[in-house]
Design a protein around this motif. Structure first.
Motif: not given
Length: 378
Positions: A59-65, A91-95
């Protein structure tokens, strides 16, 4: 197996010659030659590929999107050389990274997992892509739980960074690693030996050991490694030995309790109500006398309470003490003696003076005609 045993059991004849083994220096066996590199893993080493599909997600934080959107084509291109498939789920915030049928290197998916971990921890793509090289590794050190209070944690984390990042830059130059301090973690990228030193410095800093001590030790080790004669010797005599000095005096408690001397006998039991009445003689009195005594005690207490209340009520009617008024004495200004004669002399002098400059050619004054007529009439 029997043949091998038979050969071992046969005695050595005089005709057989024994080979003399030349003594080998053990230190040379453990030393890696300078400039040696492990050969790269190619498709010829594993032509049939992998049997099963492996995948990792993070998962990655919202500010890295926003940043990941920009650099995602470059990430796919870098992983495409190793035939690794990468998907970005906003949408999920994942790589997610997974192997394909064309993947031949089994360790490539582990490197891809480290790549997405570094990208999620605010490491720029230009540095994170170096993890795909053979001689590179990464380490994510968690420092959030090493210090109890938040204020102390922020101070020690700032001590690791240093003024304008100077301490962190010195650590990077000495260890050949890229170090990124972000939130509650420290991300490090570089060779294995450097990562070991970075982890030691970071953990010591969180334990209230200043990083300048470890940096000084690393600088001495770097100079000693250049000398080939000292390579096989102990470096302890050259390294500084810093001792922790506790200068603060131990705080003493406000209330000091003194321990009583130990006695094997238990303490004396407290007297009961009956024992007290027996000692004073009240136990042998009648019930009526006991009640009368209790009523008298109650009346005395009530009288005391009533007197206190009456005093409190009377306080409102007692006038406060007035402060003595200080009379202000305004002394009249001393009249200065006026010299009348001097004033008269000044006035006389002012009358004799003519104002203005005298004329060059004075014109004789002529009396007007109407003045003559007045005189004639008179």
């Amino acid at each position: 197996m029997q043949l091998a045993i038979g050969v071992l059991k046969t005695p050595l004849t005089s005709g057989m010659r024994t080979k003399k083994v030349s003594p080998v220096d053990e230190s040379q066996l453990f030393a890696v030659p300078d400039g040696w590199k492990e050969p790269a893993f190619t498709k010829d080493d594993n032509p049939k590929g992998l049997l099963e599909e492996s995948s990792f997600a993070t998962l990655f934080p919202k500010y890295r999107e926003a940043y990941l959107k920009e650099c995602w084509p470059l990430v796919q291109k870098a992983l495409g050389d190793s035939h690794i498939k990468a998907t970005l789920d906003l949408i999920e915030g994942s790589i997610t990274v997974c192997t394909t049928k064309k993947t031949f290197d089994p360790y490539a998916v582990v490197r891809a997992r480290d790549l997405i971990k570094l990208l999620a921890r605010s490491v720029p793509f230009e540095q994170a892509v170096r993890i795909l090289e053979d001689d590179m590794a990464c380490d994510i050190i968690k420092i959030g739980t090493l210090v109890r209070t938040r204020e102390r944690f922020v101070k020690r984390r700032q001590r690791l960074i240093g003024p304008k990042g100077s301490t962190l830059k010195a650590l990077e130059l000495l260890t050949n690693c890229y170090v990124m301090v972000q939130g509650n973690t420290v991300s490090a990228l570089g060779p294995f030996n450097g990562l070991k030193e970075v982890r030691k410095v970071v953990l010591d800093t969180m334990k209230n050991i200043h990083p300048i001590y470890n940096i000084k030790t690393l600088m001495i080790k770097r100079e000693l490694s250049k000398d080939p004669e000292l390579r096989l010797q102990s470096w302890e005599r050259f390294l500084p030995n810093f001792r922790h000095k506790n200068l603060t005096k131990r705080k003493e408690p406000k209330k000091k309790t003194t321990k009583k001397e130990y006695t094997p006998f238990p303490p004396q039991q407290p007297e009961s109500q009956i024992d007290k009445e027996l000692a004073t003689g009240e136990f042998f009195l009648r019930e009526s006398v006991k009640k009368r005594k209790k009523m008298e005690e109650i009346k005395v207490k009530q009288a005391e309470v009533l007197s206190k209340r009456q005093e409190e009520r009377n306080r409102a009617f007692i006038p406060p003490k007035e402060k003595p008024v200080m009379k202000k004495t305004n002394k009249a200004p001393s009249e200065a003696k006026i010299n009348i004669e001097a004033i008269k002399a000044k006035v006389r002098k002012a009358k004799t003076k003519k104002l203005g400059a005298p004329s060059v050619n004075p014109v004789p004054q002529t009396k007007p005609a109407y003045d003559k007529k007045k005189k004639n009439k008179g």
